[in-house]
Design a protein around this motif. Sequence first.
Motif, PDB file in Angstrom:
ATOM      1  N   LEU A 156      -1.154  11.207 -11.618  1.00  0.00           N
ATOM      2  CA  LEU A 156      -1.073  11.207 -13.074  1.00  0.00           C
ATOM      3  C   LEU A 156       0.230  11.803 -13.589  1.00  0.00           C
ATOM      4  O   LEU A 156       0.620  11.551 -14.719  1.00  0.00           O
ATOM      5  N   GLY A 177      -0.889   1.174 -20.654  1.00  0.00           N
ATOM      6  CA  GLY A 177      -1.413   2.510 -20.894  1.00  0.00           C
ATOM      7  C   GLY A 177      -2.801   2.508 -21.498  1.00  0.00           C
ATOM      8  O   GLY A 177      -3.153   1.640 -22.296  1.00  0.00           O
ATOM      9  N   ARG A 199       0.394   6.882  -7.507  1.00  0.00           N
ATOM     10  CA  ARG A 199      -0.915   6.945  -8.126  1.00  0.00           C
ATOM     11  C   ARG A 199      -1.161   8.213  -8.945  1.00  0.00           C
ATOM     12  O   ARG A 199      -2.115   8.312  -9.687  1.00  0.00           O
ATOM     13  N   PHE A 252       0.828  -1.206   0.000  1.00  0.00           N
ATOM     14  CA  PHE A 252       0.000   0.000   0.000  1.00  0.00           C
ATOM     15  C   PHE A 252       0.861   1.254   0.000  1.00  0.00           C
ATOM     16  O   PHE A 252       0.563   2.219  -0.690  1.00  0.00           O
ATOM     17  N   ASP A 253       1.933   1.209   0.784  1.00  0.00           N
ATOM     18  CA  ASP A 253       2.824   2.373   0.821  1.00  0.00           C
ATOM     19  C   ASP A 253       3.367   2.679  -0.569  1.00  0.00           C
ATOM     20  O   ASP A 253       3.308   3.803  -1.040  1.00  0.00           O
ATOM     21  N   PHE A 259      -0.752  -1.758 -14.715  1.00  0.00           N
ATOM     22  CA  PHE A 259      -1.609  -1.732 -15.910  1.00  0.00           C
ATOM     23  C   PHE A 259      -0.873  -1.147 -17.102  1.00  0.00           C
ATOM     24  O   PHE A 259      -0.024  -0.278 -16.936  1.00  0.00           O
TER      25      PHE A 259
END
Lengths: 482, 482
Positions: A107, A118, A105, A98-99, A116
């Motif tokens: 943009l 693009g 995260r 999580f850290d 993921f």
Amino acid sequence: MTLKRYERYADEIGELIRTQALRPGDRLPSVRQACASRRISPSTVFEAYYLLEGRGLVHARPRSGYYVNALRLPAQAEPGIAIPVPQTTRVEISELVFDVLGSTRQLDVAPLGSAFPGAALFPLDRLARSLTPAMRRLDARRMVQDLTLGDEQLRRQIGLRYGVEGTGVELAEIVITNGAMEALNLCLQAVTQPGDVVAVESPTFYAALQALERLNLRAVEVATHPRSGVDLASLAEVLQRHPVKACWFMPNFQNPLGSLMPDSSKQAMVELLARHEVPLIEDDVYGEMYFGLRRPPPAKAYDRKGLVMHCSSFSKCLAPGYRVGWTAAGRFASDIQRLKLMSTLSTAIPSQMALSDYLERGSYERHLRQLRQALAGQQALALRLIARHFPDGTRVTRPEGGYFLWLELPPQVDALQLHRMALSQRISIAPGHLFSADRRFAHCLRLNYGHPGDARFEAALKTLGELASLLCKEAAHAQASA
Amino acid sequence: MTLKRYERYADEIGELIRTQALRPGDRLPSVRQACASRRISPSTVFEAYYLLEGRGLVHARPRSGYYVNALRLPAQAEPGIAIPVPQTTRVEISELVFDVLGSTRQLDVAPLGSAFPGAALFPLDRLARSLTPAMRRLDARRMVQDLTLGDEQLRRQIGLRYGVEGTGVELAEIVITNGAMEALNLCLQAVTQPGDVVAVESPTFYAALQALERLNLRAVEVATHPRSGVDLASLAEVLQRHPVKACWFMPNFQNPLGSLMPDSSKQAMVELLARHEVPLIEDDVYGEMYFGLRRPPPAKAYDRKGLVMHCSSFSKCLAPGYRVGWTAAGRFASDIQRLKLMSTLSTAIPSQMALSDYLERGSYERHLRQLRQALAGQQALALRLIARHFPDGTRVTRPEGGYFLWLELPPQVDALQLHRMALSQRISIAPGHLFSADRRFAHCLRLNYGHPGDARFEAALKTLGELASLLCKEAAHAQASA
């Protein structure tokens, strides 16, 4: 789903390059030669060569012809197999995951640590256009029916794809889920009780470790080769030594290694597990993203006893955010259906209907071909940049599919430190610490090359290489002055 | 969201009827009287009276005026409170739930056993039309971002509704989930370990019992009044006697009883739980379907310590099949977010975007008013039919919201037997066995009246009443000949 002539020809040449029948620096057949020997038109040859150029496999030399790229030369060493500790471990990795993920995260960060590919790779607009008409065609009464199994039309489409690939799956085995993540979790719940031992790869996908942690399960790691995946001797030993209740493996383009188990190994593995009556939870979310000539079969293709729960989704290769996955769960299908009914009831119908509509229209294969092509080309670029910018002694995988590279840096580099330095430069990476219950991969990292067209990519890899070199030098300096 | 004049007037009259200021058989003010006393136009009065007629509250007598319906007279007795056993129980109910629900899934069965209202009640076409444009407006990059918390716009809309209702909720507390079912499950996981004791109502919603069973938790039942919900004395006793780790309650229109806790009881309950530091998982999926003048506040409105996890969804009142729910989880929000990340990652974006778009356009309130009206009228019809067709000694609730009735049949009737007989006539019911860990409600059943316009409804209730009468007679006969 049939290929155009130039695509077929490009695939053949690509395969010759992959198998090194054509080597770096070799000249491709001239257009005249190709036309004569293959009875195809000059424009077909040109289109094929353009395609290969787009894939990063060949380059044109003015007034001379097309040559096989030396991209991967000077070839860097590949990482070797790491031997895990033989004990089972209580998993406590979530906090770290999580850290790290939480910090990557934004943009404005170059997403080399992302899980993921693009967004530009997906036909999102086309899918959006399926949503309204597909929902308006739906019999409203079905909206309030129990749709736990999932939309029948979509399940048929998925079943059809198994059929085409030659994997025997019954329609009744297929349960639609909220992405592969839910499928994997439900499979794990269906075959374990708290305290049970589950075998995972080493290194392994952190979400598997998190799922084990959440369900109070113990992990035992199986040695996993960066090229050929699960080591069968290691697996056999683990099965004898521990009361393994399930295996959670990724035979096709494993996350993070990118390893691909040869078909014969998959078969041997399924047979070994069958002798021990141990269920296999097969995570196959990257199987469609192969760079070779055909889709590698899942281990499920060799399942004779209904022990393999094959899990996949559309999230990585077609429709991220739609949250549609599934499992073909063999003898466990009805247990999984019930667990699903008790935990999330069913999967969003708009998402299912849009995907069903899209698949029915038959453009999925074309999309997948473009996706594979883009990823293959991008991998070549990434390998070239890593060879150029990373410190001596760096080892890197050369996966035959997917969008991850696994880097083994010189042992003195701490990937968590690299992560923090990179983040201050707005670059994310996934440090090796995330991929093992006992944090043995502290000098490794996973790099996502699945964002073609992202202008930050080249600069980010260069910066990252420089930071890694800096850490090497600092370590050497510290050692010298100690 | 402002009411039209005739709606306001109808609501006022409706409230006079509900509080029995106007009694069955009373004449409503004449149009002339109403116009004069309220300074409204005749057409406003007529529209209001039509609306009340549609709600089943009044009827017109030719050339005489409008009269309050005698619908609920002869008033049947309401069920009394059932006192649960004081021990905790291991929950083993899933098999029965699956058996019963599985048999009631076909479209040709009158859905009196269903958990959902009828599809005709929802603006499904309108929602479908939001899907494509909403998705095309979305920044594609957000499709592959981590959207675990849920779409921010949608969370804001939900937060706004809390604000309007006067319930203090921080935006950061709200986590979007795959329906309320996932929200409730995640809340339960966040605050319990296997073996822990959880307090539930008696009778209680079977999904709560299933969730407990799945997580290896023990249930302790709290006496629950069919009209006023959780009995505080019983709750206090349970809290003293057992190491309760959480409560899972439904203060508004409880499933299956339809009970509504008075505001003062909710407050007292929240304070009692706060003194014991026991978290409350509040299932409030029916709160919007009230028949009174205003939405009953959730227990969350009285939460001062962040101990109440308020769970709701759009599945029962707007968008079944979209699978969008949420929790406002107080101090547990970030734990729940993490659990969600590990189990289903995120909620389908198309569903979230469509709902966000729909809410923004402001037609939700109007839809809800129509829904409430349709359900209130349908409840009146159901009560009338039950009074006419069910055996003497049948007791039935009169909920002030939702779409369930709870029937207590004469004790010799076995609801499971009735379920089997009804199913052979293509009618489904939810037998009382489903709603308690120790199956104490064997002569009770839950009836769904939420399918207005279903032509089978009247005939199904008549048949059901006849079958129940038959079972009564058979039991009497068996007793006499014994």
